[in-house]
Scaffold this motif. Structure first.
Motif, mmCIF file in Angstrom:
data_model
loop_
_atom_site.group_PDB
_atom_site.id
_atom_site.type_symbol
_atom_site.label_atom_id
_atom_site.label_comp_id
_atom_site.label_asym_id
_atom_site.label_seq_id
_atom_site.Cartn_x
_atom_site.Cartn_y
_atom_site.Cartn_z
ATOM 1 N N GLU A 6 40.300 19.053 14.606
ATOM 2 C CA GLU A 6 40.898 18.061 13.720
ATOM 3 C C GLU A 6 42.244 18.547 13.184
ATOM 4 O O GLU A 6 42.466 19.752 13.034
ATOM 5 N N SER A 7 43.089 17.592 12.868
ATOM 6 C CA SER A 7 44.372 17.891 12.231
ATOM 7 C C SER A 7 44.830 16.670 11.451
ATOM 8 O O SER A 7 44.244 15.584 11.588
ATOM 9 N N GLY A 8 45.869 16.858 10.647
ATOM 10 C CA GLY A 8 46.450 15.731 9.922
ATOM 11 C C GLY A 8 46.115 15.668 8.450
ATOM 12 O O GLY A 8 46.623 14.801 7.729
ATOM 13 N N LEU A 18 47.079 8.854 5.054
ATOM 14 C CA LEU A 18 47.080 9.972 6.001
ATOM 15 C C LEU A 18 46.461 9.495 7.307
ATOM 16 O O LEU A 18 45.629 8.571 7.304
ATOM 17 N N ARG A 19 46.861 10.121 8.384
ATOM 18 C CA ARG A 19 46.258 9.847 9.685
ATOM 19 C C ARG A 19 45.702 11.135 10.249
ATOM 20 O O ARG A 19 46.454 12.088 10.502
ATOM 21 N N LEU A 20 44.400 11.160 10.431
ATOM 22 C CA LEU A 20 43.733 12.324 11.006
ATOM 23 C C LEU A 20 43.609 12.148 12.512
ATOM 24 O O LEU A 20 43.409 11.038 13.002
ATOM 25 N N SER A 21 43.704 13.264 13.219
ATOM 26 C CA SER A 21 43.518 13.275 14.660
ATOM 27 C C SER A 21 42.416 14.269 15.020
ATOM 28 O O SER A 21 42.213 15.257 14.309
ATOM 29 N N THR A 78 41.132 11.761 22.506
ATOM 30 C CA THR A 78 41.431 11.931 21.082
ATOM 31 C C THR A 78 40.936 10.732 20.291
ATOM 32 O O THR A 78 40.996 9.596 20.778
ATOM 33 N N TYR A 80 41.141 9.033 16.167
ATOM 34 C CA TYR A 80 41.983 9.048 14.983
ATOM 35 C C TYR A 80 41.254 8.395 13.809
ATOM 36 O O TYR A 80 40.335 7.603 13.996
ATOM 37 N N GLN A 82 42.836 6.503 10.488
ATOM 38 C CA GLN A 82 43.923 6.088 9.623
ATOM 39 C C GLN A 82 43.345 5.791 8.251
ATOM 40 O O GLN A 82 42.453 4.942 8.127
ATOM 41 N N THR A 113 39.279 19.222 8.519
ATOM 42 C CA THR A 113 40.628 19.243 7.966
ATOM 43 C C THR A 113 40.557 18.771 6.519
ATOM 44 O O THR A 113 39.867 17.782 6.217
#
Length: 119
Positions: A6-8, A18-21, A78, A80, A82, A113
């Protein structure tokens, strides 16, 4: 080996976005239900959202419905998340999970994250 990264995450003021990936490896995201879960202060691990293979069906927990949107890019393996209209109660560690709304608790997940919502 199944891996989810995970990131973001980050710090944001109330009302922010925020948008997590989550990049997956070791399996094909397009063949599986995928979910997001979170660990918030004072609570256990909480289911946030799930998306079916193909992405046509998505489901959300009541606390995030209307504010969060899950999506997937199977070509990039991937998913996401949002997140709009963030509030203090959204603060926590967010995890990407291999599994759906009835199996996420036993599914493989990433390291998480951190999302911090604070003024």
């Amino acid at each position: 080996e199944v891996q989810l990264v995970e990131s973001g995450g980050g710090s944001v003021q109330p009302g922010g976005s925020l948008r997590l990936s989550c990049v997956a490896s070791g399996f094909t995201v397009g063949n599986h239900w995928m979910s997001w879960a979170r660990q918030t202060p004072g609570k256990g691990l909480e289911w946030v959202s799930s998306t079916i293979p193909g992405g046509d069906y998505k489901d959300y927990g009541d606390s995030v419905k209307g504010r969060f949107t899950v999506s997937r890019d199977d070509a990039k393996n991937t998913i996401y998340l949002q997140m709009n209209g963030l509030n203090n109660e959204d603060t926590g560690v967010y995890y990407c999970v291999k599994g759906g709304p009835t199996t996420w608790q036993n599914g493989a997940r990433g390291q998480g994250t951190q999302v911090t919502v604070s003024s």
